[in-house]
Design a protein around this motif. Structure first.
Motif: not given
Length: 472
Positions: A116, A150-152
């Motif tokens: 991230d 999930y961000e990233g």
């Protein structure tokens, strides 16, 4: 029992040898020649020749950079320089090609890394996560909790062994030669096609024309063919299943200097015709390439005006008949004395003519089938604007129970600046007899009558006739 033990021992030996030997990979960089024969039924025959060094004994070879649309059952392999020293024992086609979806599918139940990044702060945070699902989005377990996405960026440790980046033929082979092999691999591939297109330009008097022919090769087979020997086969090749796909993305135009020098040479082949390009050409994947086929000038053409009747006119009492369209046709002979005389593959002919300012304008198009030499070609160009045709039924009589007699008047008005001839073609059912007529008629076949009517400029002609039709 002894034979069974012997076969098991051989199998164990082969497995051990293959597993212990290094995997040999052959790419397009090993290629020394490639020949592409394209049929106008959306298939191509590919002959790929490569120099490959192989260790002696049993081994495994990955033959890469083949067409993604290859038909594996059509593959034929041979060594051109040591035919008796090389043999393929098994063949697999690896079609489970790499993409992000498949990569993540292989890591379901395994740990991946998610990075991230914060571009504003210039920092990056790494998180280890267990990928639980990759179906319509990712589901992770991170620190004992379940995350729906999930961000990233997802980082994988390696590429799974059973995923490959390119379509590949994998062979288990037996090699008894200590020298390199010149291996030729031939196969059929789908989604490579060709069509012919023609441009005809006619003169101001509609008497002479020039014709330029182009072939359009459309490659969606999934690979590139570098400096290929290109052959095109024209004809209706029978196939168990036909697929026709023709799309146009990028387009490359290649004009050859002349038909004789660097263009195509034509030859008869079985019941078809082959057009052989006399120079190598590169056909990229997802490319539409046009190559000059022929050029001819001074072709004699004839223009025809035709009014086409309808069969139902002659069986019924007809009250309202719409104005008939006067079709405009051009015809010419595909023969040497008419500056042609080569077999013309099926395609579309688009016609142009210069206007009063010398600018070419499109005037119509029509499709021709495969046309041998010395045959006539007839093109429907459109409908005449300044020529009007009207018809009416002037009499209708039932003659007994199985005969009808009808009388007709067909009026042709010519608003053009020159005299013309209009052909009225009447399709008649059953047994027919012209009882009387104001103009001579011609019997084209069992059910078609033609009246040829000269019409002077700004003039009018009336065709009157009576026909009896009998039905058994």
């Amino acid at each position: 029992m002894k034979r069974l033990i012997f076969l098991i021992a051989i199998a164990v030996f082969i497995v051990h040898t293959v597993s212990s030997a290094d995997m040999i990979k052959s790419t397009i960089e090993d290629q020394t020649a490639v020949e592409v024969t394209v049929y106008n039924s959306n298939i191509g025959l590919i002959k790929d020749t490569r120099n490959i060094n192989l260790p002696k004994g049993v081994g495994e070879l990955q033959f890469m950079d083949v067409a993604a649309t290859i038909r594996p059952v059509t593959v034929a392999v041979k060594s051109l320089n040591s035919a008796n020293q090389f043999m393929v024992l098994e063949q697999n086609y690896e079609y489970d090609l790499m993409n992000s979806q498949k990569l993540l599918d292989k890591y379901v139940g395994k740990t991946v890394k998610i990075v991230d990044e914060n571009k504003f702060q210039g920092t990056a945070k790494e998180v280890e996560a267990e990928l639980l699902s990759n179906n319509n989005g990712q589901i992770y377990r991170i620190n004992g909790e379940i995350y729906l996405g999930y961000e990233g960026r997802i980082v994988l440790p390696q590429i799974p062994e059973n995923l490959i980046a390119k379509p590949t033929l994998t062979w288990m082979y037996q090699n008894n030669s200590s020298t390199s092999h010149k291996i030729e691999v031939s196969y059929l591939a789908n989604n490579i096609n060709w069509i012919a297109d023609y441009v005809m330009t006619i003169d101001q008097d509609d008497k002479l024309a020039g014709l330029n022919g182009w072939v359009t090769v459309d490659n969606k087979s999934g690979t590139e063919y570098r400096d290929a020997t290109l052959k095109l086969v024209a004809g209706d090749v029978n196939r168990v299943r036909e697929e026709r796909v023709m799309r146009r993305d990028s387009m490359v135009l290649e004009a050859s200097a002349s038909f004789e020098a660097k263009g195509f040479q034509q030859e008869s082949f079985f019941e078809y015709h082959i057009y052989d390009l006399q120079r190598p050409t590169t056909i990229k994947n997802n490319q539409t390439k046009q190559i000059s086929l022929l050029g001819a000038d001074g072709i004699n053409i004839q223009k025809e005006f035709i009014v086409q009747g309808d069969r139902y006119y002659f069986q019924n009492r007809t009250l309202d008949i719409p104005k008939a369209k006067v079709g405009v046709y051009l015809k010419f002979k595909n023969e040497e004395k008419n500056k042609l005389g080569m077999p013309l593959p099926a395609g579309t002919i688009r016609l142009y003519k210069a206007d009063s300012k010398g600018k070419l304008q499109f005037i119509g198009e029509d499709r021709i089938g495969h046309t041998p030499k010395n045959e006539e070609i007839k093109l429907k160009i459109g409908d005449a604007f300044d020529v009007v045709a009207e018809r009416k039924q002037t009499d209708y009589q039932n003659i007994g129970t199985r005969a009808v007699e009808t009388a007709w008047e067909v009026v042709i008005r010519n608003h053009k600046k020159e005299d013309i001839v209009v052909d009225v073609i009447e399709p008649v059912w059953g047994e027919w007899t012209i009882m009387e007529s104001s103009h001579k008629h011609e019997k084209l076949d069992a059910q078609n009558i033609k009246f040829s009517l000269p019409v002077s400029k700004d003039g009018e002609v009336k065709l009157r006739y009576r026909v009896r039709v009998s039905f058994r």
